[in-house]
Structure formats: structure tokens, C-alpha cells
Design an enzyme around this catalytic site. Structure first.
Site, mmCIF file in Angstrom:
data_model
loop_
_atom_site.group_PDB
_atom_site.id
_atom_site.type_symbol
_atom_site.label_atom_id
_atom_site.label_comp_id
_atom_site.label_asym_id
_atom_site.label_seq_id
_atom_site.Cartn_x
_atom_site.Cartn_y
_atom_site.Cartn_z
ATOM 1 N N LYS A 92 47.783 32.221 46.374
ATOM 2 C CA LYS A 92 48.815 33.292 46.321
ATOM 3 C C LYS A 92 49.703 32.897 47.041
ATOM 4 O O LYS A 92 49.159 32.855 48.258
ATOM 5 C CB LYS A 92 48.153 34.629 46.195
ATOM 6 C CG LYS A 92 49.423 35.539 46.195
ATOM 7 C CD LYS A 92 48.400 36.601 45.636
ATOM 8 C CE LYS A 92 49.449 38.085 45.578
ATOM 9 N NZ LYS A 92 48.890 39.667 45.287
ATOM 10 N N GLU A 134 40.529 52.304 37.471
ATOM 11 C CA GLU A 134 40.726 53.014 36.858
ATOM 12 C C GLU A 134 39.571 54.519 36.327
ATOM 13 O O GLU A 134 39.518 55.306 36.953
ATOM 14 C CB GLU A 134 42.195 53.934 37.030
ATOM 15 C CG GLU A 134 42.775 52.585 36.994
ATOM 16 C CD GLU A 134 43.528 51.565 36.863
ATOM 17 O OE1 GLU A 134 44.399 50.920 37.830
ATOM 18 O OE2 GLU A 134 42.423 51.225 35.909
ATOM 19 N N ARG A 167 45.406 55.910 32.450
ATOM 20 C CA ARG A 167 44.492 55.485 32.135
ATOM 21 C C ARG A 167 42.868 56.119 32.531
ATOM 22 O O ARG A 167 42.460 55.791 30.996
ATOM 23 C CB ARG A 167 44.140 53.767 32.385
ATOM 24 C CG ARG A 167 45.492 53.132 32.829
ATOM 25 C CD ARG A 167 44.974 52.108 33.661
ATOM 26 N NE ARG A 167 45.103 50.781 31.941
ATOM 27 C CZ ARG A 167 44.062 49.547 32.558
ATOM 28 N NH1 ARG A 167 44.735 48.804 33.944
ATOM 29 N NH2 ARG A 167 44.311 48.404 31.806
#
Length: 608
Positions: free
Chosen positions: A258, A342, A370
Site C-alpha cells: 500500500k 459488520e 449491512r
């Protein structure tokens, strides 16, 4: 490749990029030119994303991978599905959108995610994680049924996204169909916002180092290629071409970094410049002075945890973004990062509550959508004492329709026994957070927006649990949700100048509505609700239902967001566009005031 920083002072040269508008163009480019192309792309990313704001680190990490994908596969005949879509900036550059890249994440400009309205090369507009493999499964089934067997489906999935349950549901189905050769490109950089957590992270580390005793993907039925250096275009192309020849579901395991090629990003320990704020002066000028909402929450939660050993926190791969980092530093054993999961986060929190603890579940508003079933059937049904903290509620700005937290009042207002609070300022955030955590007879929810809080607004009186923010007799009552109180108070002053006697009340508790507030509102000629939530099912709808249960039927004007997807834009501009600033409130009330008087009449304001 070198980890040296891209020279940000060099002139904007895009000699190679300017010639590319499709996969076919890139496939004709000589291999000797590819290193220079990657350098051009990185320079463009650093220059443009630091100007407009956006996801810098993830896109720096997929430069070579995106080049290789477009050289091996031909879009849009072959379909790319990205997980998540914030890593598609390079894909956009290579598919004819370089000339608009300076409009990234701006109103009317390029989306920060895939967008079908922008290009035929964008298949799905996914910006919530762990969905790409399910899309890919359905696409592959569709191609098989329609005889489009020459078309390939390629899902590019981050290792962070792989911590989400949907990925494993899809892998279970994809691997069971060896005649549907989905290519799964695992972009493994060891993190999402945060380092990847759980047993999966350990498995991937073992595969990276060659110490794995088994391979979970092969055990499921996938072919496995890798690990491959995700910054070596030649090696990537070779692995992807092999994947095509296998004619079988395959995982191509690519190791990336990253922020690769940009030293400030690579050296940023927090999140490798996952996102950067815009440097544009016009954006900076619109920033509200005052404390950051997220920081205030994080500080107060630490203070509460100092007092109560039973308070713990749960989040879904977002310890820093949701404000839990200070608590994690102070009490690391009391903060649980469950990955991008979640649904699991909510039900795991119910387990914590059942064990005698008080969990604070910190998740962005748009992401808690969600887990609606878990909030309803696990938390609420069991009356679990859990506090849900929804950061980024309301209009969030440049991330667009998938990230506006404009549905939570509509969805969670349906949940029996759930109490929902919306603080108007930092002081009220602290007060209401403590009230939520003190509530032990069921779940509570606290919602606040992105960004900074303005000046504190002092209460001048109270009506039940609501607070009056202005004095004097009135015939118009403005009921503002959360920080929209500041605009309501300003509008109140303007209305008085027009000869319309108005007052402002902050409900504080949005659901259920205090009966005392309903009674007080019924004494007014016109009641105006002001909320940064979708109007269908929002606070205004709840108040209308409350009025129907009483003898009072004042005129009701509801100001809020339409029940439709709202595009990207600056928060201030979007609130203005939907009449949720002082000017819009004043105009809407003045326009409707003369019509007020028909008992029980309901109006929804429309932005001009």
C-alpha cells in the site's frame, strides 16, 4: 521496484498515458515502455489525489497490477470487478478518463469508485467491501447460460475484504463450479484501513513466506498461483496468462505494498495514506472550525472506560477512522477489531453484552446498514445493552451515494426498543454518549456527521428530554436533528425579521419521540422537521405518525433528503441544494407559512 519517492516537483508528463484509452491500446505498448508508464501513473496519482483528496495509498499499490490486468484481459469484453472500488483510479486512467482525472470526487466529476455512467469499463458500482466475488459468481453463471463463454470474469479482491463473510459465501459457490473459470486476483497488502486481522491474516502470511502447511484455497477446490510480486509486471502477466489457460476457478495471489513508490505513503504507519484530504484552498475554506466529532467521541469513550471496567468496544476494520484508537492504546484488551464483518460485529457484541459487558459498536452509518437483521433480531430482540455509534451520519460529501449516511433513521427507526440520539454539538455528544452507555434496558444508537463541530449552542429551556434553543412566543416550531440545529437557529432569526414568530427545539432523542415534545409541538400553527436523513421513514415521518395518535394536528413541513441516491459533492453545497441550511429553511418556511392552517396537512419541501 524501487521504494523511492515519486518526484512531485517534476512537470506533468503523460506521454504514454495520453495514448491509452482501452485495454487494446495498452496491449500494443512495447514491454520496454511499461516501467515508464508505471512512473507516469504514480506521478499523476500523487499530483492529482493530493489536490482533490481521495484514496491515494490503495491506488499506488495497484499500479503494476492494473497494467498487467489490462494487458492480459480485454475490457469490456472481459469484466473486472474490484473489491473495493476505491482502488480503481489507475483503471480509470487506462480506460479513457485521464483528461477528467482532475475532477475526481467533485460534484459532476469522476466518481471515486467505479461508475457505470462514466464508462462501459465499469461493471458494478461497489464501494462496500466483500461483494466482488458474489458479483463474479453471478456474472459467470450468466455468461454460461447465455453462451458467452469467451468472456472472462476477473474479481480483484483485497485481503482486507476477504475478512468479510460474503467473500466466503461466494468462494463456496465459485469453487463448486469448476466449469465456470472465475479468476480471483487476491491483492494482498496485509491491510484494509488497518492491518488485516484474524486467522486469515495468519494463513496469508504463511503463504507469503512459504511456511503454510496447507492452502485454504486449494482445499476449497481452487487452483492457486503465487505468491506473485505485485509490482513486477512481467511476473504478473505470466501468472494471469496461466490462470486463463487453466480453464478452472483460480486464485492468483499477488503481493503488493500500500502506497508503493511514494515514500510518505509507505512510511505512514497509521494507514499508508489510505485517504488524503484535499489541498484545494476552496475546500479548506469551507471547513467548519471546532473539534472533530470523531475525536470528541474517542476522548469521551476513554473517560467512560476509565470509570467503567465493563465498557468494551467493537469495530469492523476501522479502529482509527471510528475514533477507537485512543481506547485501543489505553485498554488494548477491551477493543475488538473483527475485520470487515459488520454482521458478525453486532452479534458478537450481543454475546459480550450477554456475558455482562457493555459493548460500544463503532461503525460508519452506511456500513451498519449491512447488519440491519442483526440489530433487529439479535440486539433488539434480546434487549441487549449495546451502544451503536454511527459516525458519518447524514451527508458525507465526496465519496458519493454509497457513503452518505442518510438511511439510518429510516432503517433503525423500525427497531423496537432502540433509542436513537443525535447530538447538536460536541458537548451534547459527550452528554448523550454517557446517557446511551448508562441505558441498560436495551440497545441505543448515537449518530453524528463527518468533520468538525461548530460553536456550542446553549439550551434556554427544556420540554421533556428536548431542549429549547431560542426564547419567546412562537407560532412556528423548528425541530432540528443533530448539528442542523445551528442552521435552524440562524433561520429562526431570519424568520423573525420577516415577522414570523419561530422557535427552535432540539429533540436530542430522535427515536422514540418524547410525548412531551409531541404535545408541545401540537400547540404550534406550523411544525417544521429538519433532518439530514431520507424523508421516507425519517424523523418527520415519525412525528407525523405521533400526531395521528393525538388530538393535535398542526401543519407539518418536513425538510430532509429525498429518498434517492445523492451524488458526490461538498457537504455544505449538498445541504444547501436540499434546503438544509439557514437560507433554505427560511425560504421553505416563509413559502409555506401562508398556507398553514389546514388541520393535519403534511408537506415535504423540495429543493429548488
Amino acid at each position: 521496484m524501487s521504494t523511492s519517492d515519486v518526484d512531485e516537483r517534476r512537470a506533468a508528463k503523460t506521454r504514454l498515458l495520453d495514448t491509452l484509452g482501452s485495454s487494446a491500446d495498452l496491449q500494443r505498448l512495447p514491454a520496454a515502455e511499461l516501467r515508464g508508464l508505471a512512473d507516469e501513473i504514480r506521478a499523476q496519482l500523487v499530483r492529482q489525489v493530493t489536490h482533490t483528496g481521495g484514496h491515494l495509498g490503495p491506488n499506488l499499490g495497484v499500479v503494476e497490477l492494473t497494467i498487467a490486468l489490462h494487458r492480459v484481459f480485454t475490457s469490456p469484453r472481459d469484466l473486472f470487478v474490484w473489491d473495493t472500488g476505491h482502488q480503481t483510479y489507475v483503471h480509470k486512467m487506462l480506460t479513457g478518463r485521464l483528461d477528467r482525472f482532475d475532477t475526481l470526487r467533485q460534484a459532476g466529476g469522476l466518481s471515486g469508485y467505479p461508475s457505470r455512467s462514466e464508462s462501459e469499463h465499469d461493471v458494478v458500482e461497489n464501494s462496500h467491501a466483500s461483494t466482488a466475488l458474489s458479483y463474479a459468481d453471478g456474472l459467470a453463471k450468466g455468461f454460461q447460460l447465455t453462451g458467452s463463454l469467451e468472456r472472462r470474469v476477473v474479481a480483484i479482491v483485497g485481503d482486507g475484504a476477504m475478512t468479510g463473510g460474503m467473500c466466503w459465501e461466494a468462494l463456496n459457490n465459485i469453487a463448486a463450479a469448476p466449469d465456470r473459470p472465475v479468476v480471483v486476483v487476491l491483492n494482498d497488502n496485509g491491510r484494509s484501513y488497518e492491518p488485516t486481522v484474524g486467522s486469515l491474516a495468519a494463513q496469508l502470511r504463511a503463504l507469503r513466506t512459504g511456511r503454510a502447511r496447507g492452502n485454504v484455497f486449494e482445499q476449497l477446490g481452487f487452483a492457486y498461483l503465487g505468491p506473485v510480486d505485485g509490482h513486477d509486471i512481467v511476473a504478473l502477466e505470466a501468472a494471469l496468462r496461466t490462470a486463463v489457460l487453466l480453464q478452472h476457478p483460480v486464485v492468483v495471489h499477488c503481493l503488493t505494498r500500500k502506497g508503493a513508490g511514494h515514500a510518505p505513503s509507505e512510511l505512514d504507519d497509521a494507514d499508508h495514506h489510505h485517504t488524503v484530504n484535499p489541498a484545494r484552498s476552496d475546500v479548506a475554506a469551507q471547513q467548519v472550525p471546532g473539534p472533530n466529532w470523531t475525536d470528541v467521541f474517542g476522548q469521551e469513550l476513554v473517560a467512560i472506560a476509565n470509570e467503567r471496567a465493563d465498557v468494551v468496544a467493537v469495530t469492523a476494520a476501522m479502529v482509527r477512522p471510528t475514533g477507537l484508537f485512543p481506547l485501543a492504546c489505553r485498554y488494548p484488551a477491551r477493543v475488538f477489531d473483527v475485520g470487515i464483518a459488520e454482521q458478525h460485529a453486532v452479534t458478537s457484541a450481543v454475546g459480550l453484552a450477554t456475558a455482562g459487558l457493555h459493548p460500544v459498536v463503532a461503525i460508519y452509518s452506511t456500513f451498519l446498514n449491512r447488519a440491519f437483521d442483526q440489530v433487529l433480531m439479535d440486539a433488539a430482540l434480546h434487549r441487549a445493552p449495546i451502544t451503536f455509534v454511527l459516525d458519518r451520519a447524514g451527508i458525507t460529501g465526496p465519496d458519493g451515494p454509497s457513503h452518505h449516511g442518510m438511511w439510518d433513521l429510516s432503517l433503525f427507526g423500525l427497531v423496537p426498543g432502540l433509542r436513537i440520539a443525535a447530538p447538536r454539538d460536541a458537548h451534547q455528544l459527550r452528554v448523550l454518549l454517557r446517557a446511551c452507555v448508562a441505558h441498560e434496558r436495551g440497545p441505543t444508537m448515537l449518530r453524528f456527521p463527518r468533520g468538525r463541530d461548530g460553536a456550542a449552542i446553549r439550551a434556554r429551556g427544556s420540554v421533556g428530554s428536548a431542549e429549547l434553543l431560542t426564547d419567546g412566543p412562537s407560532e412556528v416550531l423548528l425541530l432540528s436533528v443533530g448539528p442542523l440545529a445551528a442552521a435552524a437557529v440562524e433561520a429562526c432569526g431570519r424568520l423573525r425579521e420577516l415577522g414570523i414568530r419561530a422557535t427552535v427545539a432540539d429533540p436530542r432523542w430522535i427515536n422514540p419521540i418524547d410525548p412531551e415534545l409531541v404535545r408541545f409541538a401540537g400547540e404550534h400553527r406550523l411544525v417544521v422537521t429538519i433532518e439530514d436523513n431520507a424523508l421516507p421513514g425519517g424523523f418527520g415521518d415519525a412525528l407525523a405518525r405521533a400526531f395521528r395518535r393525538t388530538a393535535s394536528h398542526p401543519e407539518l413541513l418536513t425538510l430532509g433528503l429525498p429518498g434517492d441516491f445523492i451524488p458526490a459533492g461538498n457537504r455544505t453545497d449538498l445541504l444547501h441544494a436540499h434546503a438544509l441550511d439557514a437560507e433554505g429553511i427560511t425560504r421553505a418556511v416563509a413559502a409555506s407559512f401562508g398556507r398553514a392552517g389546514s388541520p393535519g396537512r403534511r408537506q415535504e419541501a423540495r429543493a429548488p
